[in-house]
Design a protein around this motif. Structure first.
Motif, PDB file in Angstrom:
ATOM      1  N   VAL A 174      63.573  12.521   1.509  1.00 31.11           N
ATOM      2  CA  VAL A 174      62.558  12.735   0.406  1.00 31.11           C
ATOM      3  C   VAL A 174      63.799  13.352  -0.461  1.00 31.11           C
ATOM      4  O   VAL A 174      64.515  13.902   0.038  1.00 31.11           O
ATOM      5  N   ALA A 196      60.157  17.069  -3.292  1.00 29.25           N
ATOM      6  CA  ALA A 196      59.088  15.787  -2.687  1.00 29.25           C
ATOM      7  C   ALA A 196      58.236  17.104  -2.460  1.00 29.25           C
ATOM      8  O   ALA A 196      58.149  18.379  -1.738  1.00 29.25           O
ATOM      9  N   GLU A 252      54.250  13.536   0.114  1.00 26.27           N
ATOM     10  CA  GLU A 252      54.992  13.156   0.108  1.00 26.27           C
ATOM     11  C   GLU A 252      55.620  13.000   1.479  1.00 26.27           C
ATOM     12  O   GLU A 252      55.962  12.375   2.268  1.00 26.27           O
ATOM     13  N   GLU A 280      53.114  12.215   5.003  1.00 21.89           N
ATOM     14  CA  GLU A 280      53.557  10.249   4.596  1.00 21.89           C
ATOM     15  C   GLU A 280      55.143   9.963   5.367  1.00 21.89           C
ATOM     16  O   GLU A 280      54.569   9.415   6.358  1.00 21.89           O
TER      17      GLU A 280
END
Length: 700
Positions: free
Chosen positions: A616, A620, A624, A627
Motif C-alpha cells: 500500500v 493508505a 485500505e 483489505e
C-alpha cells in the motif's frame, strides 16, 4: 549470406569517423610491432572531444589485425577492485577463481581498453601498482579520460618510459568539413558551423543534428561563450513534439533508459518511435542496459530542466522511482544491484547520495594524493592500531584489535599511493558478535542491549555497528577518506541482505545532528558515550521500518521538494512496526478471531507491518490496509485448503473463524471430532497460517 545488424552499426560509425590520422598511425605501429614500444597509451581531452570514437576506431583496427580486444566503459563499473575484476571475468567468460591477469594475453597479443577513465581515479593506485604490473607483456593498455596521467606515475622512473600520453584536440577546418559533408550538411552551411564550433566534435554533431531536425540551419559565425549549451538548448526547443522533448528529458534524468522505463516515465504504452528517435541522436549512446546521453549533454540538459520546469522534473523523477520500486521487488539478487545503482543515479544531485555516486571525482581529478580502497590484510593491523591509539587512546586500540581479529572480513582499508593505510572502516556485525567479546566492549554491548530492548532482531536479520572509522591524520573531519567511508556506509545500507538496523558513533554529535537528520539517521541519545575525552553520539536507522527504497524516496522528497528544516522526521506517516515472531503470531490470531468483524481490525498491529506496508501507499487509510491484510490471510487459508494433508486442519479453522459455529465445542461436534482432536487440528491450522505470513514478513 545475410550479415548482422551489429556489422552495419559498426560500418555506419566508421563512416562518420574523420581525422585523428596521427593517433591512428601511432596505434597501428603498436599493433604491428613484435614488442610493444610502450605498455600504456593514455588518451585525454575534454568532454565531447571524441575519445570514445577514437577507441571504437582502435577496436576496428584490432579486429582487422585479428588481435582480441577487451573494452570496458568504466562509468558502468564501481571503483572497487573486486567489481572491476568481475567485469573483466564476465567479458572473458572465465570462472571467479581464475585471475584475469593470467588470461589476458596468454595466447598472444591482447588489447585492454578502459574508457571514461576518470571514473576509475579511486582505483588508480591499485591499477598501477597491483593490476597492470601483473599483466602479460603481450597486453597493450589504452585508457581514455578527461585528464592527463597523475604526475605520480609520469614521475615514476619505471612507468615514465612505459606510458605514452596523447591529448585530443578539436578537428581542423578540413576535418570539420569532411565530417559535415559525411552527415549530409550542404557546403553553404558548413563554414558558419565551423566558425561557430571551432571544430569541437560534439558541437559539430549537434549542429548537424539541428540541421537534420529543422531541415535548415543558419549560424551567424559568432562564437558563443558556451556553444554546447546554446546548441543543446536550440535542439530541445526544436524537438519534433512535446513527447520528443519529454523523452529526451527522461533520458537525461536516468542512468540507463529502456523502453519499459520510458513508458513508465511518460505514462504511455507505446514509446517505440520515441525510443528509436532517441537512439538516432548523435549525443545519445547505447549500452547493454539501455540508452544514455553524452556526459556533457546530460549536465547541460539536466540543469536546464531543473530550473526551467521543476514541476516536470518532479513528475519524471517520481515516475522513475515508481519503476525502480517495482523492479526492486521483482528482480533477482544479481539484478537488484543494477537497479540500486540506477536508483542511486536518479538521486545523484541529492546532497547525501551524491558522494556515493560521484566517488569524489572532483577531489581526485588531477590529484597526486588519490585514495584507493582495499580489503584488510593482517599486515595492516599495526598501522590501524597506531591510528586508533593516536585519536582515541590505547584502550580503544585494544578493542579495535579484538574486533578486527574476530571479524577481519568486515574491515575496509583506504590506502594512499604508497599502499599504506590512510584510513579504515570496521563494520561490526553485532548479530555475529560473541558474548565474550561484547563484555569487553561497553559501547558494542550497550548497542546490543538497545536492540534487544527497542528493536529486537528476528531470525536471519543483521545489525551493523560502524564501530571504528577514521582518517589517519584528520580522524573524523571532512577529507577524501572520511567521504569515502560515508560512501561505503551508504553502499552497505543498500546492498546488505536482511539488514535490520545500523548504528553510527561519531565525535562532535551536535555538529552532525542536522546532517544526519536530513539522511534520516536518528540520534540514539541513550547510547552516547565518551572516549579519551572525546564525546560521541550514536545515530541509528531501523531498515525494517524504512527500507532502502523508502529511504531513497525520503531523500528524493527532500531533494525535489520544498526543502528540509534541518531536523529529522521522526517517523513516516504511519510507523512501520517491527514485531517479534511471538507478537506477530498473536496479531494473526487476533485477525482470525475477528475475521467476520473487520471493523475490529483497525487497531491490529499487522496493519503497520511490512507485509501490509509493502502493498500500500504510505498514506493508505485503515480501510485500505485492512483489505490488504485480509487478502494476505485469505491467500494463506487458500494454500491450507489446497493441501490434502491439511484438510482436517482447514475444516477446524473454517468452522471456528471463517464460518464460525456458536462455540468451539459445537464446531467440533459439527465436524464429528472429539474436542481434544479438534483443538489439535485448529492449532495446526493456526501455526500453518502464521508461518505463511511470517515468511512473507521476513521477505522470504
Amino acid at each position: 549470406m545475410a550479415g548482422k545488424l551489429s556489422d552495419r552499426l559498426r560500418e555506419a560509425s566508421r563512416r562518420l569517423f574523420v581525422g585523428r590520422s596521427a593517433q591512428r598511425k601511432l596505434f597501428e605501429t603498436v599493433l604491428s610491432a613484435d614488442t610493444h614500444p610502450f605498455a600504456l597509451l593514455h588518451i585525454y581531452g575534454p568532454g565531447g572531444i571524441g575519445k570514445t570514437s577514437l577507441l571504437y576506431e582502435y577496436r576496428h583496427l584490432c579486429e582487422a589485425a585479428h588481435i582480441p580486444v577487451l573494452y570496458l566503459d568504466t562509468r558502468t563499473i564501481e571503483a572497487d577492485p573486486a567489481i572491476f575484476l568481475s567485469a573483466i571475468r564476465q567479458q572473458l567468460g572465465i570462472a571467479n577463481n581464475v585471475a584475469p591477469a593470467d588470461m589476458l594475453g596468454a595466447e598472444g597479443k591482447h588489447v585492454l581498453m578502459l574508457d571514461t577513465y576518470e571514473s576509475m581515479f579511486a582505483l588508480e593506485q591499485w591499477l598501477y601498482t597491483s593490476f597492470f604490473p601483473e599483466l602479460n607483456d603481450t597486453v597493450f593498455i589504452v585508457v581514455a579520460g578527461r585528464y592527463p596521467p597523475s604526475p605520480t606515475w609520469t614521475d615514476n622512473p619505471g612507468w615514465r618510459s612505459l606510458i605514452k600520453t596523447v591529448a585530443l584536440r578539436n578537428f581542423s577546418p578540413d576535418e570539420s568539413r569532411t565530417y559535415l559533408s559525411r552527415v549530409g550538411m550542404p557546403e553553404d552551411f558548413q563554414q558558419p558551423a565551423i566558425n561557430y564550433t571551432h571544430g569541437h566534435p560534439l558541437a559539430l554533431s549537434l549542429v548537424a543534428e539541428s540541421f537534420t531536425q529543422t531541415d535548415a540551419a543558419a549560424f551567424d559565425g559568432e562564437l558563443e561563450p558556451d556553444f554546447i549549451k546554446v546548441l543543446l538548448d536550440r535542439f530541445v526547443r526544436e524537438a519534433p513534439s512535446l513527447d520528443h522533448r519529454l523523452a529526451l528529458e527522461a533520458c537525461v534524468l536516468v542512468n540507463n533508459l529502456t523502453e519499459p522505463l520510458l513508458a513508465t516515465m511518460l505514462e504511455r504504452t507505446d514509446v517505440r518511435a520515441l525510443f528509436e528517435w532517441l537512439r538516432s541522436l548523435s549525443f545519445i549512446d547505447s549500452g547493454t542496459r539501455g540508452l544514455f546521453p553524452h556526459d556533457l549533454a546530460r549536465e547541460v540538459l539536466g540543469s536546464e530542466l531543473r530550473w526551467r520546469n521543476p514541476d516536470q522534473h518532479k513528475v519524471l523523477h517520481q515516475q522513475a522511482r515508481v519503476y525502480y520500486n517495482a523492479q526492486l521487488k521483482d528482480a533477482s539478487s544479481e539484478e537488484q544491484g543494477n537497479v540500486l545503482k540506477d536508483y542511486i543515479f536518479l538521486h545523484r544531485d541529492n546532497a547525501i547520495v551524491r558522494p556515493f555516486f560521484l566517488q569524489l571525482q572532483s577531489q581526485w581529478q588531477g590529484s597526486t594524493a588519490a585514495i584507493s580502497t582495499d580489503q584488510y590484510h593482517p599486515r595492516d593491523l599495526a598501522q590501524i592500531e597506531a591510528m586508533v591509539t593516536k585519536h582515541e587512546g590505547e584502550a580503544s586500540a585494544a578493542l579495535a584489535r579484538m574486533w578486527i581479529e574476530a571479524q577481519p572480513e568486515h574491515v575496509i582499508l583506504f590506502r594512499d599511493q604508497q599502499g599504506d593505510a590512510a584510513g579504515f572502516l570496521l563494520l561490526l556485525a553485532l548479530h555475529d558478535a560473541s558474548e565474550t567479546s561484547l563484555k569487553k566492549d561497553p559501547v558494542a554491548q550497550a548497542c546490543v542491549k538497545y536492540l534487544n530492548t527497542n528493536a529486537p532482531l528476528r531470525p536471519g536479520e543483521a545489525a551493523t555497528l560502524f564501530r571504528f572509522w577514521m582518517d589517519r591524520d584528520a580522524y573524523q573531519n571532512i577529507t577524501q577518506v572520511q567521504s569515502l567511508i560515508f560512501v561505503y556506509m551508504v553502499r552497505h545500507y543498500l546492498t546488505t541482505s536482511k539488514l535490520a538496523f545500523s548504528m553510527l558513533p561519531i565525535s562532535s554529535p551536535s555538529f552532525w545532528k542536522s546532517v544526519f537528520g536530513y539522511a534520516d539517521l536518528h540520534h540514539l541519545e541513550s547510547l552516547d558515550f565518551e572516549r579519551n575525552g572525546i564525546p560521541f553520539g550514536v545515530f541509528g536507522h531501523d531498515w525494517r521500518s524504512r527500507p532502502p527504497a523508502a529511504w531513497l524516496d525520503v531523500l528524493a522528497s527532500r531533494e525535489t521538494g520544498s526543502g528540509f528544516s534541518g531536523t529529522a522526521e521522526a517517523t513516516p506517516q504511519r510507523t512501520m512496526l517491527v514485531l517479534s515472531e511471538e507478537a506477530f503470531g498473536e496479531a494473526v490470531r487476533m485477525v482470525c478471531r475477528n475475521y467476520t468483524r473487520r471493523d475490529r481490525l483497525v487497531n491490529n498491529p499487522l496493519l503497520s507491518s511490512r507485509i501490509v506496508a509493502d502493498s500500500v501507499a504510505e498514506s493508505a487509510d485503515d480501510a485500505e490496509r485492512v483489505e490488504v491484510l485480509m487478502q494476505l490471510v485469505d491467500d494463506g487459508v487458500a494454500l491450507l485448503q489446497q493441501n490434502v494433508k491439511q484438510a482436517k486442519a482447514f475444516k477446524a479453522l473454517d468452522r471456528t473463524y471463517l464460518r464460525p459455529a456458536a462455540s468451539q465445542e459445537q464446531a467440533a461436534e459439527l465436524l464429528g471430532l472429539p474436542y481434544s482432536t479438534f483443538r489439535r487440528h485448529l492449532a495446526t491450522a493456526l501455526n500453518e497460517l502464521i508461518q505463511f505470513l511470517w515468511q512473507k514478513e521476513l521477505g522470504r
